[in-house]
Design an enzyme around this catalytic site. Structure first.
Site, short mmCIF file in Angstrom:
data_model
loop_
_atom_site.label_atom_id
_atom_site.label_comp_id
_atom_site.label_asym_id
_atom_site.label_seq_id
_atom_site.Cartn_x
_atom_site.Cartn_y
_atom_site.Cartn_z
CG HIS A 248 -1.71 1.22 1.44
ND1 HIS A 248 -3.06 1.28 1.16
CD2 HIS A 248 -1.36 2.46 1.90
CE1 HIS A 248 -3.49 2.50 1.43
NE2 HIS A 248 -2.49 3.24 1.89
CD GLU A 249 1.85 3.56 3.70
OE1 GLU A 249 2.17 4.63 3.16
OE2 GLU A 249 0.79 3.40 4.33
CG HIS B 69 0.62 6.25 -0.67
ND1 HIS B 69 -0.51 6.81 -1.25
CD2 HIS B 69 0.17 5.60 0.45
CE1 HIS B 69 -1.57 6.52 -0.52
NE2 HIS B 69 -1.18 5.79 0.50
CG ASP C 196 -4.09 6.93 1.77
OD1 ASP C 196 -3.11 7.56 2.19
OD2 ASP C 196 -4.09 5.69 1.60
#
Length: 324
Positions: free
Chosen positions: A16-17, A20, A119
């Site tokens: 997930h990170e 980003h 987010d």
């Protein structure tokens, strides 16, 4: 199975990170590090994208990774022939593939809550930023986040205490984001020349460390520019001075221990551009030059004092406006 699920959960959070980070890298913004926390992860970017569309893309990238993973796990469930009912959510006794499917759905949904530091808060600010400036977009997004935090906290009082923890996390996250936006807005209108120290002491490369100690004790200055023939040739930081005293003694010259690799800024530079840079430095002072000549020192303490005084003045003006 519990250990496997926990390890896989942290791996999913890392992905997930990384979503980003990959989106930020597309816009030439590097990621300093990724920190895993008990309630999620944080990708620390070099800077917040100034373009609201860019911030929107970077913010959406994380939940998008979870939704893609959820789709892949759903395909694996179908291919494996394991009975699966979308109407039943079970993260404990369900099939491992089903657990991973629901985990990604929950992570995506939780992160899309329109509240900082999730987010969703950044997505909301990005959408608002298309129609208004960064500061007002942040204020509105932070207010929405704090309202959601109050709702979570109220529900948590009568149901799950974990919601109270989430409420506190969201409340302080929104406050911090709002404060950082205020700082960025204030510094964007301020030049380094307005912040720098104009009265300071300098050393010569040929001075002894004993003189540097004497000047440190006699003043409140800890870091000294080193000048030779009106030219800035180095910086003697307190750490350099201490190390030099221990290794070479007080009769050693400043030239032997000073830092020749240092960062300097121009007096005309915007304070906003330098703020994030100085925050990550191990020392607290940066020399300020004008056409190659030393004209001042910029310190973390001076920036903090400027922001404190500016906040007090702004609060006074706000109270005067309300009284009218």
């Amino acid at each position: 199975m519990g250990v496997l699920f926990t390890l896989a959960l942290f791996f999913i959070i890392v992905l997930h990170e990384l979503g980003h980070a990959a989106a930020a890298r597309f816009f030439k913004i590097s990621t300093k590090d990724i920190t895993l926390l008990p309630i999620g992860g944080v990708a620390r970017l070099e800077k917040i994208p100034e373009d609201p569309i860019q911030e929107l893309v970077v913010a959406v990238a994380g939940p998008a990774v979870n939704l893609i993973l959820a789709f892949l796990f759903y395909i694996l469930i179908i291919l494996s022939g394991v009975p699966f009912d979308l109407s039943q959510l079970d993260l404990i006794r369900g099939n491992l593939l089903a657990q991973f499917f629901w985990t990604n759905i929950i992570l995506a949904g939780f992160n899309l809550i329109p509240a900082f530091p999730m987010d969703g808060g950044r997505i909301l600010r990005g959408l608002l930023g298309i129609r208004m400036d960064f500061l007002h977009a942040t204020r509105i997004a932070a207010s929405v986040g704090q309202t959601i935090a109050l709702v979570f906290g109220f529900i948590g009082l009568f149901s799950n205490p974990f919601l109270i923890l989430i409420a506190l996390f969201v409340w302080f996250g929104a406050s911090q984001e709002s404060n950082m936006a205020e700082v960025k807005f204030t510094l964007s209108k301020t030049s380094i020349s307005q912040l720098m120290l104009r009265e300071f002491h300098v050393l010569s490369p040929y001075d002894t460390l004993a003189k540097a100690v004497e000047m440190t004790l006699a003043t409140q200055q800890h870091d000294f520019p080193v000048i030779d023939n009106d030219r800035l040739v180095g910086m003697l930081y307190r750490a350099d001075l201490l190390m030099g005293l221990m290794q070479k003694g007080q009769e050693a010259s400043v030239d032997e221990v000073m830092s020749r690799d240092f960062i300097s800024v121009e007096a005309s530079d915007k304070a906003e551009e330098v703020f994030s840079k100085i925050q990550s430095l191990p020392y607290s002072a940066i020399p300020v030059t004008d056409n190659g000549l030393l004209v001042g020192l910029l310190t973390k303490e001076n920036i903090a004092e400027f922001l404190m005084f500016h906040s007090a003045i702004a609060e006074k003006k706000s109270k005067s406006f309300i009284q009218r």
